[in-house]
Design a protein around this motif. Structure first.
Motif, mmCIF file in Angstrom:
data_model
loop_
_atom_site.group_PDB
_atom_site.id
_atom_site.type_symbol
_atom_site.label_atom_id
_atom_site.label_comp_id
_atom_site.label_asym_id
_atom_site.label_seq_id
_atom_site.Cartn_x
_atom_site.Cartn_y
_atom_site.Cartn_z
ATOM 1 N N UNK A 1 -56.054 -18.503 -17.525
ATOM 2 C CA UNK A 1 -56.652 -19.684 -16.886
ATOM 3 C C UNK A 1 -55.706 -20.869 -16.901
ATOM 4 N N UNK A 2 -54.933 -21.010 -17.948
ATOM 5 C CA UNK A 2 -53.987 -22.132 -18.059
ATOM 6 C C UNK A 2 -52.683 -21.859 -17.319
ATOM 7 N N UNK A 3 -52.525 -20.649 -16.754
ATOM 8 C CA UNK A 3 -51.308 -20.316 -16.022
ATOM 9 C C UNK A 3 -50.136 -20.014 -16.927
ATOM 10 N N UNK A 4 -50.407 -19.676 -18.185
ATOM 11 C CA UNK A 4 -49.344 -19.404 -19.146
ATOM 12 C C UNK A 4 -48.863 -17.959 -19.111
ATOM 13 N N UNK A 5 -49.622 -17.077 -18.450
ATOM 14 C CA UNK A 5 -49.229 -15.678 -18.347
ATOM 15 C C UNK A 5 -49.707 -15.126 -17.009
ATOM 16 N N UNK A 6 -49.006 -14.123 -16.501
ATOM 17 C CA UNK A 6 -49.418 -13.465 -15.264
ATOM 18 C C UNK A 6 -50.036 -12.121 -15.631
ATOM 19 N N UNK B 1 -44.690 -12.571 0.937
ATOM 20 C CA UNK B 1 -43.896 -13.277 -0.056
ATOM 21 C C UNK B 1 -42.767 -12.378 -0.565
ATOM 22 N N UNK B 2 -41.740 -12.992 -1.080
ATOM 23 C CA UNK B 2 -40.650 -12.239 -1.702
ATOM 24 C C UNK B 2 -41.083 -11.679 -3.054
ATOM 25 N N UNK B 3 -41.946 -12.419 -3.732
ATOM 26 C CA UNK B 3 -42.422 -12.019 -5.051
ATOM 27 C C UNK B 3 -43.880 -11.583 -4.939
ATOM 28 N N UNK B 4 -44.226 -10.436 -5.478
ATOM 29 C CA UNK B 4 -45.617 -9.978 -5.394
ATOM 30 C C UNK B 4 -46.553 -10.878 -6.187
ATOM 31 N N UNK B 5 -47.823 -10.894 -5.781
ATOM 32 C CA UNK B 5 -48.828 -11.646 -6.524
ATOM 33 C C UNK B 5 -49.098 -10.990 -7.873
ATOM 34 N N UNK B 6 -49.085 -9.667 -7.888
ATOM 35 C CA UNK B 6 -49.322 -8.914 -9.119
ATOM 36 C C UNK B 6 -48.488 -7.638 -9.102
ATOM 37 N N UNK B 7 -48.170 -7.144 -10.298
ATOM 38 C CA UNK B 7 -47.433 -5.891 -10.434
ATOM 39 C C UNK B 7 -48.102 -5.027 -11.495
ATOM 40 N N UNK B 8 -47.878 -3.741 -11.398
ATOM 41 C CA UNK B 8 -48.423 -2.771 -12.342
ATOM 42 C C UNK B 8 -47.402 -1.643 -12.468
ATOM 43 N N UNK B 9 -47.554 -0.778 -13.452
ATOM 44 C CA UNK B 9 -46.719 0.407 -13.619
ATOM 45 C C UNK B 9 -45.230 0.032 -13.626
ATOM 46 N N UNK B 10 -44.885 -0.939 -14.487
ATOM 47 C CA UNK B 10 -43.490 -1.392 -14.632
ATOM 48 C C UNK B 10 -42.853 -1.804 -13.307
#
Length: 175
Positions: free
Chosen positions: A30-35, A69-78
């Motif tokens: 919530x604080x934006x400290x981690x994705x 976007x160049x950077x994904x919103x979320x990633x999974x599986x390394x």
């Protein structure tokens, strides 16, 4: 998440209880400290009874032209499974749209979504296997699939090339 939490009048304790995600992790998100990972966002969405993109969306404009976007919103599986939000959840249409890119070897296990959630997937490039319950389907650029997403499902790219999926999530009722 903060807007939804406050609207519902829920504490971090309540959200942690409903999602299985720790209070500390919820606070940092919530604080934006981690994705968070895709799995964590799905857990939170399911626990809060809200759409997936309502937790990652930006405010929409009247006309919205979206460039990937160049950077994904979320990633999974390394990083082998990357998710790019295109159109966030809209309460009028009850759906959201995103692109999922599965790199070779990607293996993403999705938790069951809420009852009434349907997934519509079109393969834009490459091929992949999707497993629903214990049945596996091979899809390529000539195929699309739609299914009730309230069951565990798995996406796997066994090919040597990247797979690009267009995904529409339909929510029968945004709680």
């Amino acid at each position: 998440m903060q807007r939804i939490r406050k609207r519902k009048g829920w504490t971090f304790d309540k959200i942690a209880e409903c999602t299985g995600v720790s209070k500390g992790m919820l606070y940092r998100i919530e604080k934006g400290e981690t994705q968070p990972t895709i799995t964590i966002v799905w857990r939170i969405a399911t626990g809060l009874n809200v759409s997936f993109s309502s937790l990652i969306k930006q405010e929409a404009e009247v006309v919205n032209i979206v460039e990937q976007k160049q950077t994904p919103d979320l990633e999974e599986d390394n990083g082998r499974c990357r998710l790019y939000l295109i159109f966030p959840f809209d309460p009028e249409t009850q759906f959201e749209v995103y692109t999922m890119i599965l790199r070779p070897g990607a293996n993403y296990h999705s938790l069951p979504h809420l009852d009434g959630v349907r997934e519509y997937i079109t393969v834009k490039a490459g091929e992949f296997e999707i497993t629903l319950h214990d049945k596996t389907y091979m899809l390529d650029e000539k195929k699309s699939i739609q299914f009730s997403a309230n069951v565990p499902h798995q996406y796997e790219n066994k090919a040597d090339t990247e797979t690009v999926l267009q995904v529409i999530m339909y929510y029968a009722d945004e709680g």
